[in-house]
Design an enzyme around this catalytic site. Structure first.
Site, short mmCIF file in Angstrom:
data_model
loop_
_atom_site.label_atom_id
_atom_site.label_comp_id
_atom_site.label_asym_id
_atom_site.label_seq_id
_atom_site.Cartn_x
_atom_site.Cartn_y
_atom_site.Cartn_z
N SER A 237 -5.24 3.10 6.02
CA SER A 237 -5.82 2.47 4.84
C SER A 237 -6.30 3.55 3.89
O SER A 237 -6.22 4.74 4.20
CB SER A 237 -6.98 1.57 5.24
N LYS A 238 -6.81 3.10 2.77
CA LYS A 238 -7.27 4.01 1.72
C LYS A 238 -8.19 5.10 2.22
O LYS A 238 -8.18 6.20 1.70
CB LYS A 238 -8.05 3.20 0.68
N ARG A 239 -9.00 4.73 3.22
CA ARG A 239 -9.97 5.75 3.60
C ARG A 239 -9.32 6.94 4.29
O ARG A 239 -9.95 7.97 4.49
CB ARG A 239 -11.13 5.12 4.39
#
Ligand code: GLU
Length: 467
Positions: A237-239
Site C-alpha cells: 500500500s501507499k505506506r
C-alpha cells in the site's frame, strides 16, 4: 475458441502496481493466444468513482503500452441491461425482494457472532413473496444443496459448499445493481471467457458462478492472481512508498522496466530476469504463476530500470528523457541532441530523473559551483591552468572531443602536473560539479560556446577568490 480477457478496475484511485500486474497478465494471455483484451471501468459506486481516477487508469494503461482491443466500457452506461437481468432473475424465481431492516440484519449478525457462527443472511425473506417496495433490496436465491467447483488456473481446484454461501444482494434499495451482479453480466455479455483477477475476489467467485448458472450462461475460466506484499509482509500500500504506476513514470522509470518487474512478480521462466515484451508474450503461462503472494522489491526494480536505460535503443530512452527534461524546465533544443546525452549518461543513471538532473548543465548555465568540488579543484594556480587550456581550445578550428582531450593531456605534460590537476578543474568549470562523463564526451556535448564561456567564468571566480 478465441480467448477474451479483461481488466476491470474500479476508478476509485490511481492505477496501482497490483492492478497493473493483473492487467499485464490478462493482456499477455490475450496476446499470447491471439485473443482480445477488454478494458472495463467498473464505476457503479457513484460516491467513490471519479473522472480523475478514470483518466489516471487510462493514462497508466497507455504509458505501459497495454492497449485494449475493446472498450473502455463504462458500467454506468449499462444500468438498463443490469435491470433487465435482475428482472429476469426475479421472474425465474432466482431472486426475491428482501425487506429486512438494517437493525434486523445487525441483530442477526450479533446473534450469529455470539453463537460463534459465520455471519450470513438467514434467508428470512426468501419465501415471503414480498412485492417491490421502498427500502426493499433484491437478493439472489442461492442454491442450498450441492457445491461449486472452480478449477482455478493458478490456485487449482477450489470446492465450496452451497451451504457456506448466503443470498447475496444484487440490487440495492435504490435499484442500483451491486458489483457481484454487474461484473458477471458484463463478462457474460462481452464474451469474456478468461477472468484473470486478484485473489481478493476469490470469495465472490462461487456466488458469481451460481448466478451465471441461473442465467444459463457459459462459465468463464478463472485465474486468481496472488496479492503483492510490501517488505514488511503487509499488503502493498501507499505506506510502502510509490504504488501508483504514474508515480513510477514521474520517478524516472521506463515503462518496459516496470512491465518486466511486474511480470516477474509472481511469475518466472527458469532463471531469466530480463524479458522483452515479445518474450513475455511468448513465454507467459498462467501455470507458472506462483500460488502464494510475492514481495515487492524496489531495489530490484531500480536495477532493472538501469538495465533498460543502458540497453534500450537510445532513441527510445531519449523520447522518455525529453518528458523529464520538460518536467525540470529544461529546453532540449538549447543543447546537444538527447540521443547523445543518453549515450553519455546511461551507465551512471539508474533513473531518467537522475539522467535529466545530471544533464541540466548541457542546456542551462548553472548557479553556484558544487561547494566541495570548487574547494578541492579551484585552488590557487588553477586559474592559470584553465587559462592555458582556454587559449589552446580557442585556437582550435574544429570542436572535436578527442582532440580537446589530447590538448588536456598535452597541457598536463607541459605544466608538469598530474592529469587530475588539469582535467578536474576543467570539469568543475564546465559542469559545476566533480562528476561528468569522460572529458572528451563532456566537452563535445557542451560545444564550443558554452565551454569557453564557462572556462572564463571559472578563471574569474578563482581570481576573485584570491583577491
Ligand atoms: N472492479 C473490481 C476491482 O477493481 C474487479 C472486478 C473483477 O476483476 O472481477 O477490484
Amino acid at each position: 475458441m478465441s480467448i477474451k480477457t479483461r481488466f476491470a478496475p474500479s476508478p476509485t484511485g490511481y492505477l496501482h502496481v497490483g492492478g497493473a500486474r493483473t492487467a499485464l497478465f490478462s493482456w499477455l494471455y490475450a496476446r499470447k493466444h491471439g485473443g482480445k483484451f477488454v478494458l472495463r471501468i467498473e464505476d457503479t459506486d457513484l460516491e467513490r468513482s471519479t473522472q480523475e481516477s478514470v483518466n489516471a487508469i487510462l493514462e497508466g494503461m497507455t504509458w505501459l503500452g497495454l492497449e485494449y482491443d475493446e472498450g473502455p466500457f463504462y458500467q454506468t452506461h449499462r444500468f438498463d441491461r443490469y435491470k433487465e437481468i435482475i428482472r429476469q432473475l426475479l421472474d425465474q424465481g432466482d431472486a426475491y425482494y428482501c425487506r429486512c431492516s438494517k437493525e434486523e440484519l445487525e441483530a442477526m449478525r450479533e446473534q450469529q457472532m455470539a453463537n460463534k457462527e459465520k455471519p450470513r443472511y438467514n434467508g428470512k425473506c426468501r419465501d415471503a413473496n414480498h412485492e417491490e417496495s421502498e427500502n426493499a433490496v433484491i437478493r439472489f436465491r442461492n442454491p442450498t444443496d450441492g457445491e461449486v467447483v472452480i478449477d482455478d488456473l493458478i490456485k487449482g481446484r477450489i470446492v465450496v459448499s452451497n451451504k457456506e454461501l448466503d443470498d447475496l444482494i444484487i440490487a440495492r434499495a435504490d435499484g442500483t445493481p451491486t458489483y457481484n451482479l454487474t461484473v458477471l453480466v458484463d463478462d457474460m455479455d462481452m464474451g469474456v471467457n478468461y477472468v484473470i483477477r486478484g485473489d481478493d475476489h476469490i470469495n465472490n467467485t462461487p456466488r458469481q458462478i451460481n448466478i451465471l448458472k441461473a442465467l444459463g450462461a457459459e462459465l468463464p475460466r478463472y485465474a486468481h492472481v496472488p496479492m503483492i506484499l510490501g517488505p514488511d509482509g503487509a499488503r502493498l500500500s501507499k505506506r510502502h512508498g510509490a504504488v501508483s504506476v504514474m508515480q513510477y513514470r514521474n520517478d524516472g522509470y521506463l515503462p518496459e522496466a516496470l512491465l518486466n518487474y511486474l511480470v516477474r512478480l509472481g511469475w518466472s521462466h527458469g532463471n531469466q530476469e530480463i524479458f522483452s515484451v515479445d518474450e513475455m508474450i511468448e513465454l507467459f503461462e498462467l501455470d507458472d504463476v506462483n500460488v502464494s503472494a510475492s514481495t515487492f522489491n524496489n531495489e530490484k526494480l531500480l536495477w532493472l530500470n538501469h538495465q533498460y536505460i543502458m540497453n534500450s535503443d537510445p532513441a527510445h530512452v531519449a523520447h522518455h528523457l525529453s518528458w523529464h527534461m520538460g518536467e525540470l524546465g529544461i529546453d532540449p533544443t538549447q543543447g546537444p541532441e538527447l540521443i547523445d546525452v543518453v549515450k553519455a549518461q546511461r551507465e551512471r543513471s539508474k533513473t531518467l530523473v537522475e539522467m535529466a538532473t545530471s544533464s541540466r548543465y548541457f542546456y542551462q548555465d548553472f548557479g553556484d559551483y558544487d561547494e566541495k568540488a570548487a574547494k578541492k579543484n579551484f585552488k590557487q594556480g588553477a586559474d592559470e591552468v584553465l587559462q592555458v587550456l582556454l587559449d589552446k581550445f580557442s585556437a582550435e578550428p574544429e570542436w572535436d572531443g578527442e582532440r580537446l582531450h589530447q590538448l588536456v593531456l598535452e597541457t598536463a605534460e607541459q605544466l608538469e602536473l598530474g592529469l587530475g590537476k588539469v582535467a578536474q578543474p576543467l570539469r568543475v568549470a564546465v559542469s559545476g560539479t566533480a562528476v561528468s562523463p569522460p572529458i572528451d564526451v563532456t566537452l563535445a556535448l557542451l560545444g564550443r560556446k558554452k565551454t569557453l564561456a564557462r572556462m572564463e567564468r571559472a578563471i574569474n571566480f578563482i581570481k576573485d577568490k584570491k583577491g
